[in-house]
Write an enzyme that holds these catalytic residues in place. Structure first.
Site, PDB file in Angstrom:
ATOM      1  N   GLY A   1       0.819  -1.212   0.000  1.00 32.76           N
ATOM      2  CA  GLY A   1       0.000   0.000   0.000  1.00 32.76           C
ATOM      3  C   GLY A   1       0.851   1.259   0.000  1.00 32.76           C
ATOM      4  O   GLY A   1       0.856   2.010   0.984  1.00 32.76           O
ATOM      5  N   TYR A   2       1.566   1.500  -1.088  1.00 33.91           N
ATOM      6  CA  TYR A   2       2.460   2.660  -1.167  1.00 33.91           C
ATOM      7  C   TYR A   2       1.889   3.757  -2.079  1.00 33.91           C
ATOM      8  O   TYR A   2       1.709   4.892  -1.677  1.00 33.91           O
ATOM      9  CB  TYR A   2       3.829   2.266  -1.735  1.00 33.91           C
ATOM     10  CG  TYR A   2       4.693   1.376  -0.863  1.00 33.91           C
ATOM     11  CD1 TYR A   2       4.370   1.095   0.465  1.00 33.91           C
ATOM     12  CD2 TYR A   2       5.854   0.816  -1.386  1.00 33.91           C
ATOM     13  CE1 TYR A   2       5.197   0.281   1.238  1.00 33.91           C
ATOM     14  CE2 TYR A   2       6.675   0.000  -0.614  1.00 33.91           C
ATOM     15  CZ  TYR A   2       6.344  -0.263   0.691  1.00 33.91           C
ATOM     16  OH  TYR A   2       7.160  -1.064   1.448  1.00 33.91           O
ATOM     17  N   THR A   3       1.678   3.382  -3.344  1.00 29.82           N
ATOM     18  CA  THR A   3       1.375   4.362  -4.388  1.00 29.82           C
ATOM     19  C   THR A   3       0.055   5.077  -4.150  1.00 29.82           C
ATOM     20  O   THR A   3      -0.924   4.483  -3.698  1.00 29.82           O
ATOM     21  CB  THR A   3       1.348   3.655  -5.755  1.00 29.82           C
ATOM     22  OG1 THR A   3       2.594   3.002  -5.947  1.00 29.82           O
ATOM     23  CG2 THR A   3       1.107   4.632  -6.887  1.00 29.82           C
TER      24      THR A   3
ATOM     25  N   THR B   1      -1.815  -3.901  -5.925  1.00 28.26           N
ATOM     26  CA  THR B   1      -2.112  -5.072  -6.747  1.00 28.26           C
ATOM     27  C   THR B   1      -2.668  -6.252  -5.961  1.00 28.26           C
ATOM     28  O   THR B   1      -3.481  -7.014  -6.459  1.00 28.26           O
ATOM     29  CB  THR B   1      -0.847  -5.485  -7.511  1.00 28.26           C
ATOM     30  OG1 THR B   1      -0.417  -4.354  -8.254  1.00 28.26           O
ATOM     31  CG2 THR B   1      -1.104  -6.628  -8.451  1.00 28.26           C
TER      32      THR B   1
ATOM     33  N   GLU C   1      13.075  -6.098  -3.338  1.00 29.47           N
ATOM     34  CA  GLU C   1      11.991  -6.398  -4.278  1.00 29.47           C
ATOM     35  C   GLU C   1      12.524  -6.420  -5.705  1.00 29.47           C
ATOM     36  O   GLU C   1      12.195  -7.294  -6.497  1.00 29.47           O
ATOM     37  CB  GLU C   1      10.879  -5.348  -4.153  1.00 29.47           C
ATOM     38  CG  GLU C   1       9.657  -5.660  -5.027  1.00 29.47           C
ATOM     39  CD  GLU C   1       8.839  -4.420  -5.383  1.00 29.47           C
ATOM     40  OE1 GLU C   1       9.272  -3.296  -5.062  1.00 29.47           O
ATOM     41  OE2 GLU C   1       7.775  -4.589  -5.989  1.00 29.47           O
TER      42      GLU C   1
ATOM     43  N   GLU D   1      13.364   5.156 -15.973  1.00 24.51           N
ATOM     44  CA  GLU D   1      13.963   6.483 -15.874  1.00 24.51           C
ATOM     45  C   GLU D   1      14.532   6.713 -14.468  1.00 24.51           C
ATOM     46  O   GLU D   1      15.637   7.238 -14.304  1.00 24.51           O
ATOM     47  CB  GLU D   1      12.927   7.563 -16.212  1.00 24.51           C
ATOM     48  CG  GLU D   1      12.506   7.599 -17.672  1.00 24.51           C
ATOM     49  CD  GLU D   1      11.585   6.453 -18.062  1.00 24.51           C
ATOM     50  OE1 GLU D   1      10.935   5.872 -17.162  1.00 24.51           O
ATOM     51  OE2 GLU D   1      11.521   6.119 -19.252  1.00 24.51           O
TER      52      GLU D   1
END
Lengths: 379, 391, 379, 391
Positions: B128-130, B162, B244, B375
């Site tokens: 639960g980061y983004t 996800t 990860e 990037e």
């Protein structure tokens, strides 16, 4: 040298863009893609009213006598909108082939209906060893009395399920040269013995397997010269390839527009990401690729209209557009990030369209070999 | 120097055991569930428990927390064998991100509560980061956790979570200090996903997988569910992220895909000849074999650093960078070779290789975006790997 | 798995780097490149004293029994320094071939001299249709009494002008399979009938045309089995290809170091250019390419030392290094800009070295075909 | 729309005239001098005077300044025909950069002094912009011109001044105001290269051409040699640079190179078969033909804008960007095809195509650097072409 469009051409482009923006929102697009029919009757009717289906045909056959460049501009806008439906198969694959090779009677019977949007057509070429190679044509048409009996399986026939007429490439004779003995037929889509099976492609673009089970086709339905169909088909395939380029030009423009507008708005690390050089260079590379697509496509259309031999240039356009559009979409995804990976964004539509466009009417290696043939035969 | 997967008889025995286990236990249905439903089905869950029973989900963890003998090398061998068998380790987030973080930074209570269950294969965590405004710029997150008596009250929105539709717990990052510098303002929480106030809505992706938006509306999270120290969350995240990236680098998974494409060319005629005889096809597939070998070398190099007790930095970044771009190149090469047929979905007539190339082509779009965009990794490689000045 | 070097290996690398930094400054480098001899006797003597020429040979032949990895590390440092001269042709092409296939007598006669730096050798393979293909071997060696008469033209033979011995690949029999009937010979560089003509390559690396005008070579100078030389040559070519990779790894590291150090110092628009994302990403891409080169090369060396079949992996390394080194140099030029385009900068040395390295012992397509053969034969 | 080089019978007549002239007058020696010595030799100089006599070096300039009838279209046709014949227009800087700038911004006196001589093909200018600290960042230049009575006293250093060893005049940019904003601090001067205090030293390049460092030590430059307005020099430079980029885009020059590579494959056997039969060779050369066509389209598009009276901006930038990178790809493709033989210098035994591919491979290294690096052009394309925010 001169790269201006005529006022007529500018008008076509502008009105097509406006129409599609107004009448073909993303929601309708998705409805059409998901539906079994693949298009909207209402939209089709409106397109016909605007004269889109009539554009490329001479006035004597109910058309408005536009040139190929105008068709390209129209297709570009359709590509930009990612518009599904049988316009391409009806007008480019069906109509242009009939216009090119049909008897006066065939033209008078079929073209006005196409021009009015009352007839849907398609072209069945590829088979299981499919690479637009004449040796892969194994569907047979054997003369029997006043008819031919067509038998065999065609694959990847767009919009076959709604086609009133199928143009079918079949082998009428087995010669030494695989190009000989190929004939085109106009076949009633409802003829007895035809079985349609939907192929589920990435783009859900309604491609069909057609099994012709000893289908009887009257002799007068031969399109063009008996046994000499491959030459005709090559010509049609080149025009169709360029028409496909036009769709990619439009699609590429839309992807670039989406990426640039996202890059201007999206803030990360306290700045719009469009101010980061990495994103700027991605967008610049997209623009270089796109401008290349655009002008090689226009040049091809100009050559077709001017009746300058165009085989090499059209293959150049298709090979370049295939590769460039792939890069444009990939960079677009990279700029737009996770959001563009979600199906509720429009990016996946263009991604899927690209995968089909780059293979349809010849992938890049196919067209590079055509270019090579020209290079090595010349001089 | 030694580029073999295993270096000692003991390691080789372990590898063989894992391989035999997978040969025996792995069914197409389990593979399918892990690929598409992330192990959501009963077979997938049962499989995870079997792995837990083997002790393979707590390798190297202390026995008191349900762990078993083993080391990072065994984890690596496990991951490689799973990759070779084309299946993910179940409960990956729990096993490789939340678990290690809890082990290193969690309270004794938290360790006792969660580690044994992770080791048994019972629970999964959802990352639960983004958030919509916080993608590459994780520090821009806005979800706030307000301390109140015995709990935190959390409100806000996460996206691209996800695992959330099947995970048991949410591994949540939220802001716990609105005045501190950003990297000292975030804390990590273990949140029971059934907590009142949580709403999970699906997002469907180009690759066909589901991901989720997760909304928090004044969700009560007990204070003992704060992981480690308050406001240290960002450091924990970075620590786990590096790991990860390494675990995402499983070049071994590409090998069977390439092999199937090769097999396809052996059985397919194009333009009147077998595709294996086409020099362009040969050249392209050889290039894929070359890049797979390079990817494997980059991956092994990063792991080998771990085994030596060195911490890979840009090295794990470029391993992820390379493999994510290679996935896309392999998918496109496959598409070129499969031609029209490569554009067919899994359920279509005439589809070759069960549609896996088309699926890979769609799924791999996100590989260069998730887990650190290419990037961002190039930035880090320049600054941390080469010492170039930050912009 | 383990990627540590032994202390021995680390020492070789470190001392080689130090030695070349001290003894081979850019000025000497340029002197050697411009000179007709192509190397410095003094430097050669010092290298011999350090045991470099002895490194790879067993003690019984005057060597120090190092393994292939150690040779690779040494060559890496030579590549880093862009060192010219006959080390490669003497030790890798000459020495390793003799070690592989020589009779006990040949080994005892030649290897100790090589190891001491007293003998310079080279290998003559390619001819006018050159692509390391057995069918291109047309130089003949016909048995006549106790000798063979070698006749024909070899091209691109490095350091032939200073070679005491030329190993020469010649056709002793014409069989159905072009691989059959090829034999290697050890030929005295001063033998009667040999004519050397310098070929002016981009890198000025002293490559020669050799015309063998009915040169008489004693039968005992056959190296390895009569008519079975191609198998031996393939093995040597693979090892030489990997040795060439090592030079590219070293060269790539030097180019990256030059680019990064320039990017840190060079200020434009008020900032070091290394703070611009475009330059950062160029450098990152160079590092990714270089790390790939490095580890596939080391892996190949490990396989050679472990006697694991290495044909595929070595071809992978050569194909990758060829392409990656080209990209590294191109990006290096882009980072360093105009300054790196001037001959007084070191960049042109690496550019020129790269052009030779990428073709020597097989270009990328050549090695991709070897990989393809392995892929399609397996399974 | 019309992609023909010429659109009217008059234009076609002009093209034919130029083509006939070149067929007749152009010798290998002249070509060689222009390629390597930039026309320094007597034959090259005589050739320039002949062009001048034809009126082709002052096309479209007012008659009073030695000009002749014509337009930008005629210039374009001229450039294209020269490119097709593989030779540069002599005195390019004078003709396409200094000349037009003098015409638009110079004093009447300056116009009368220089334009007729340029039009007659008598003089060349050397571009004097770049300095060691001022490459991409032109505004960082440090050479100072101090006003003193009837002259400017100039001191400082220029570098990469390619034409200076044979040019008659130096087209010099120097700072005339140390306090103003940078883009309003630079002026342009026409400096006689024989002026006391100028030292020119050669720099030899990878491509084999000579370029120069030019040192100014208190060089007196009369005030009437200031071009246009003081401190407006940067704007004049930008104006001319855009034109320079366009004139550097001569895709037509690539066509005969590709044709010679093709011819080489027709006559060369590799691995026992003719190279024309090798599918990899065919694919690569076809790709080059494709990219040449794309380059031509991008170039024509930018020129056509000029003909319409529109000013190409990013369009001329990407034309230069594309062709400069294409030169490198074509050179490498040639190197791949020529194999070992492609590595030979012009004077070597066994060298094919007179060593032109190797030379192109070396020379093209600088094409993506000079006249605006590819990176700078991508920046401009993003900001000016697409409206992305400046960093």
């Amino acid at each position: 040298m001169d790269i201006k469009f005529t006022e007529e051409q500018q008008l076509i482009r502008k009105s097509a863009r406006q129409f599609l923006m107004d009448k073909c929102p993303s929601s309708l697009l998705r409805e059409m893609v998901e539906g079994t029919k693949g298009y909207s009757d209402e939209l089709w009717r409106q397109m016909a009213e605007l004269g889109w289906m009539a554009l490329i045909f001479p006035e004597e056959f109910g058309g408005t006598g536009g040139n190929f460049m105008e068709l390209i501009l129209l297709l570009e806008e359709m590509g930009r909108a990612c518009l599904p439906g049988p316009f391409f198969s009806t007008v480019v694959l069906g109509g242009l082939t009939i216009l090119e090779a049909g008897t006066k009677q065939q033209k008078q019977e079929l073209l006005p209906k196409i021009a009015k949007g009352e007839l849907i057509a398609t072209l069945a070429i590829t088979e299981s060893e499919s690479d637009y190679d004449p040796s892969s044509i194994t569907v047979t048409a054997k003369a029997k009395g006043e008819s031919f009996i067509v038998h065999g399986t065609k694959l990847f026939v767009p919009n076959a399920h709604v086609a009133d007429y199928l143009l079918c490439v079949a082998r009428t004779e087995k010669g030494k040269d695989p190009e000989d003995g190929i004939t085109l037929f106009v076949i009633d889509g409802k003829a007895e013995g035809i079985k349609y099976t939907l192929l589920n492609t990435m783009a859900k673009d309604k491609q069909y397997e057609i099994f012709f089970n000893k289908v009887r086709v009257p002799k007068e339905n031969v399109l063009g010269e008996l046994n000499k169909g491959w030459g005709l088909l090559k010509k049609i395939l080149q025009k169709a390839a360029l028409a496909k380029c036009a769709e990619m030009v439009g699609g590429g423009q839309q992807v670039l527009d989406m990426a640039v507008s996202y890059a201007k708005k999206r803030v990360q690390f306290g700045k719009p990401i469009g101010s980061f050089q990495a994103i700027q260079h991605h967008c610049s590379n997209m623009l270089v690729d796109l401008d290349g697509c655009r002008w090689v496509t226009y040049k091809g259309a100009w050559m077709i209209d001017e009746d300058i031999p165009y085989e090499k240039e059209v293959s150049i356009a298709k090979a370049w557009c295939n590769d460039a559009f792939r890069r444009i979409v990939a960079l677009g995804h990279q700029v737009i990030g996770g959001v563009g990976y979600c199906e509720d964004h429009d990016m996946p539509l263009y991604f899927r369209m690209g995968r089909m466009a780059e293979i349809t009417f010849g992938d890049s290696d196919f067209h590079r070999e055509i270019v090579a043939k020209q290079l090595f035969s010349a001089g | 120097m030694n580029f073999n997967l295993t270096s000692t008889p003991e390691e080789e025995k372990f590898r063989q055991e894992v391989s035999d286990f997978l040969d025996k236990e792995l069914t197409d249905e389990i593979r399918r569930q892990y690929a598409i439903d992330k192990g959501l089905g009963p077979e997938g869950r049962a499989f995870a428990l079997k792995l837990g029973a083997k002790g393979w989900l707590g390798l190297g963890w202390p026995k008191e927390y349900g762990g078993s003998d083993g080391s990072i090398i065994h984890d690596f061998i496990l991951v490689q064998e799973f990759a070779r068998h084309e299946v993910h380790i179940p409960n990956e987030v729990a096993r490789f991100m939340s678990g290690p973080t809890i082990l290193h930074h969690g309270s004794e209570e938290m360790k006792r509560e969660f580690l044994p269950r992770i080791a048994r294969g019972e629970i999964e965590f959802g990352l639960g980061y983004t958030e919509p405004p916080a993608g590459s710029d994780l520090l821009a997150m806005q979800m706030v956790a307000v301390e109140k008596e015995d709990c935190y009250l959390i409100t806000g929105q996460k996206t691209f979570n996800t695992e959330s539709h099947y995970a048991d717990y949410h591994w949540l990052a939220a802001k716990t200090d609105l005045n501190a510098p950003k990297h000292e303002s975030i804390s990590l929480f273990v949140v029971d996903q059934r907590s009142p106030g949580i709403t999970i809505t699906p997002i469907w992706t180009l690759g066909g997988e589901r991901t989720n938006e997760v909304f928090y509306d004044d969700v009560r999270v007990p204070k003992n569910r704060l992981v480690g120290e308050k406001n240290r969350g960002f450091y924990y995240m970075i620590e786990a992220l590096n790991y990860e990236r390494l675990m995402m680098s499983q070049t071994e998974r590409l090998v069977p895909i390439l092999n199937r494409i090769i097999e396809y060319t052996r059985q397919t005629r194009r333009n009147g000849k077998l595709m294996t005889e086409d020099p362009l096809v040969r050249n392209k597939l050889a290039q894929m074999a070359i890049e797979i070998e390079v990817s494997k070398c980059l991956e092994y190099r990063a792991f080998a650093m771990l085994f030596e007790g060195r911490s890979p930095d840009y090295e794990s970044g470029i391993s992820k960078l390379f493999i994510s771009e290679l996935y896309q190149r392999l998918a496109y090469t496959g598409m070129e070779i499969l031609g029209f047929f490569g554009r067919l979905d899994e359920d279509s007539k005439w589809v070759p290789l069960r549609g896996e190339i088309s699926r890979l082509c769609r799924m791999s779009v996100v590989y260069t975006i998730g887990g650190g965009t290419s990037e961002i990794i190039r930035n880090l490689t320049a600054t941390r790997g080469l010492g170039l000045p930050r912009n």
